[in-house]
Design a protein around this motif. Structure first.
Motif, PDB file in Angstrom:
ATOM      1  N   ILE A 355       0.852  -1.187   0.000  1.00  0.00           N
ATOM      2  CA  ILE A 355       0.000   0.000   0.000  1.00  0.00           C
ATOM      3  C   ILE A 355       0.890   1.240   0.000  1.00  0.00           C
ATOM      4  O   ILE A 355       1.763   1.383   0.861  1.00  0.00           O
ATOM      5  N   SER A 356       0.680   2.137  -0.953  1.00  0.00           N
ATOM      6  CA  SER A 356       1.494   3.349  -1.014  1.00  0.00           C
ATOM      7  C   SER A 356       1.128   4.270   0.145  1.00  0.00           C
ATOM      8  O   SER A 356      -0.045   4.497   0.436  1.00  0.00           O
ATOM      9  N   ALA A 357       2.151   4.776   0.815  1.00  0.00           N
ATOM     10  CA  ALA A 357       1.907   5.577   2.018  1.00  0.00           C
ATOM     11  C   ALA A 357       3.017   6.590   2.216  1.00  0.00           C
ATOM     12  O   ALA A 357       4.164   6.377   1.844  1.00  0.00           O
ATOM     13  N   ASP A 358       2.647   7.716   2.811  1.00  0.00           N
ATOM     14  CA  ASP A 358       3.597   8.771   3.173  1.00  0.00           C
ATOM     15  C   ASP A 358       3.141   9.327   4.515  1.00  0.00           C
ATOM     16  O   ASP A 358       2.104   8.910   5.059  1.00  0.00           O
ATOM     17  N   MET A 359       3.897  10.296   5.062  1.00  0.00           N
ATOM     18  CA  MET A 359       3.519  10.848   6.355  1.00  0.00           C
ATOM     19  C   MET A 359       4.043  12.268   6.497  1.00  0.00           C
ATOM     20  O   MET A 359       4.869  12.736   5.712  1.00  0.00           O
ATOM     21  N   SER A 360       3.563  12.942   7.525  1.00  0.00           N
ATOM     22  CA  SER A 360       4.023  14.284   7.859  1.00  0.00           C
ATOM     23  C   SER A 360       5.254  14.171   8.746  1.00  0.00           C
ATOM     24  O   SER A 360       5.267  13.413   9.726  1.00  0.00           O
ATOM     25  N   TYR A 361       6.290  14.929   8.383  1.00  0.00           N
ATOM     26  CA  TYR A 361       7.530  14.916   9.160  1.00  0.00           C
ATOM     27  C   TYR A 361       7.731  16.256   9.847  1.00  0.00           C
ATOM     28  O   TYR A 361       7.208  17.290   9.409  1.00  0.00           O
ATOM     29  N   GLY A 362       8.498  16.239  10.916  1.00  0.00           N
ATOM     30  CA  GLY A 362       8.878  17.482  11.575  1.00  0.00           C
ATOM     31  C   GLY A 362       7.908  17.960  12.636  1.00  0.00           C
ATOM     32  O   GLY A 362       7.901  19.156  12.969  1.00  0.00           O
ATOM     33  N   SER A 363       7.107  17.070  13.181  1.00  0.00           N
ATOM     34  CA  SER A 363       6.194  17.419  14.286  1.00  0.00           C
ATOM     35  C   SER A 363       5.318  18.628  13.967  1.00  0.00           C
ATOM     36  O   SER A 363       5.229  19.596  14.738  1.00  0.00           O
ATOM     37  N   LYS A 364       4.660  18.595  12.830  1.00  0.00           N
ATOM     38  CA  LYS A 364       3.786  19.698  12.430  1.00  0.00           C
ATOM     39  C   LYS A 364       2.488  19.673  13.227  1.00  0.00           C
ATOM     40  O   LYS A 364       2.051  18.631  13.700  1.00  0.00           O
TER      41      LYS A 364
END
Length: 421
Positions: A355-364
């Motif tokens: 499953i293609s997946a990404d995420m938010s980085y840097g504690s936004k």
């Protein structure tokens, strides 16, 4: 502030989102070639200069004016490939592919090629091609097959304003007599010294001259189609008949020569009228004497090179429905340091599950992280905060519909799979 460095002049680059069209064209061709039984071949970007000088022809503009040639540290003359066919035939001969199985050897390749030309729209110094070759058969059906693969490739991309130009350049039996007739005609014209020298080396090159003053003078030149031997005429008629059987329209173009010396018999080119002066988007033909020219045995062949750059320009000119990057299916939104570690592990697990997946980085913060989720094109966002961690769950949000509900962390992979299916 931008970098002080820029790409060299005349280099085609593809950046998102436009790069999606480039990938679509490349991958569509790969699928078409594979379906027809052609195997992938990866070639070096540079070769011995003499391979191109002998194979492509020293009288051509490609060899005499356009090649990127340099001496390496071993004192060898090396050239960045200006086209694929000579390198493909070299590889087939060197590795004896023509002796390992049934002929023809059917291969395809893709990558950059290099010619020093005046940089303009549709004409680059580094350009990209897909290449297809069938080596070891004189059967007219192979000619028709290669043309059909190219035609169907263009059509499958959604291109409709396409013209196929077709000609025969004869063979070693009938070409000499035509050459003599053509030379007599050309010697009587008012041409510059360099062009007059070309008449003696390869007079067909003069017919390929793009300068208006030369084209005007050769308008009444004798045509090769009127001087074909019986075998070449029969071969040409069979190719045309097979294309008719496939409902592939073509235009007979008795002046079509192409710019490389190795072509003989079937020669073809695809044009797109919306591209202006650089309307040719691909072409090829038969090269039955090339193997012998570079030191191999008699080994007939046919193939083509299609310009990916001009294919993308044609797609844009016809306003083919935009091909955008597919993005990802799931976007992780962690709220806090501990959540980030867990979401990072979850995203990796999703990828391993296909499953293609990404995420938010840097504690936004949540608002900024959700803005990233929207831009990602994901169908679902997985949101994890301190309360969710304490409850052993995660929030799954449908980014299109807006619905959001809690899912046990141990079940989230299976739930996402079910939602996406």
């Amino acid at each position: 502030m931008s970098s002080i460095f820029q790409a060299p002049k005349g280099v085609s680059e593809y950046l998102p989102p436009r790069s999606a069209a480039f990938l679509a064209a490349r991958d569509t061709f790969a699928a078409a070639a594979t379906r027809a039984g052609y195997a992938y071949l990866e070639l070096p970007v540079f070769e011995d200069t003499q391979l191109f000088a002998r194979g492509v022809g020293e009288s051509t503009d490609v060899v005499s004016k356009e090649m990127y040639t340099f001496e390496d540290r071993g004192g060898r003359s090396i050239t960045l490939r200006p086209e694929f066919t000579a390198g493909v035939v070299r590889a087939v001969l060197q590795h004896s592919l023509h002796r390992l199985g049934e002929l023809p050897v059917k291969v395809w390749a893709v990558g950059p090629a290099f010619r020093y030309e005046r940089a303009q729209a549709g004409r680059y110094r580094q350009f990209y091609q897909v290449d297809l070759e069938a080596i070891g058969s004189e059967d007219p059906a192979i000619d028709a097959e290669t043309i059909a693969i190219a035609w169907d490739f263009y059509r499958s991309l959604g291109l409709t304003q396409l013209t196929l130009n077709l000609n025969s350049l004869g063979c070693k039996e009938c070409r000499p007599a035509y050459r003599a007739v053509l030379q007599d005609f050309l010697r009587a014209l008012d041409l510059d010294e360099a062009t007059r020298a070309r008449i003696e080396i390869n007079p067909l090159r003069v017919l390929d001259d793009k300068r208006p003053e030369v084209r005007a003078q050769v308008a009444d030149a004798p045509l090769i189609i009127d001087h074909l031997c019986a075998d070449c005429k029969a071969h040409h008629d069979q190719v045309r008949g097979l294309l008719a059987d496939l409902d592939i329209p073509w235009t007979d173009d008795p002046r079509l020569v192409r710019g490389l010396d190795y072509y003989m018999r079937t020669t073809f080119e695809f044009d797109h009228p919306l591209l202006g002066a650089q309307s040719g988007i691909g072409g090829g033909g038969r090269y039955d004497g090339l193997s012998e020219t570079i030191g191999g045995p008699p080994l007939p062949g046919i193939g083509f090179g299609l310009g990916l750059d001009r294919t993308v320009l044609a797609m844009e000119a016809e306003q083919v429905p935009s091909i955008s990057s597919p993005g990802v299916s799931v976007y992780g939104v962690p709220l806090g340091e501990e959540a980030e570690r867990k979401v990072f592990a979850l995203v990796t697990e999703l990828r391993r599950a296909g499953i293609s997946a990404d995420m938010s980085y840097g504690s936004k913060k949540l608002k900024n992280a959700m803005r990233g989720a929207d831009r990602s094109g994901a169908a679902y966002a997985v949101i994890l905060g301190e309360r969710d961690i304490a409850a052993g769950s995660v929030q799954l949000k449908d980014l299109a519909g807006g619905d959001q509900f809690a899912v046990p962390l141990t079940e989230i992979i299976d739930v996402i799979k079910g939602q996406l299916s």
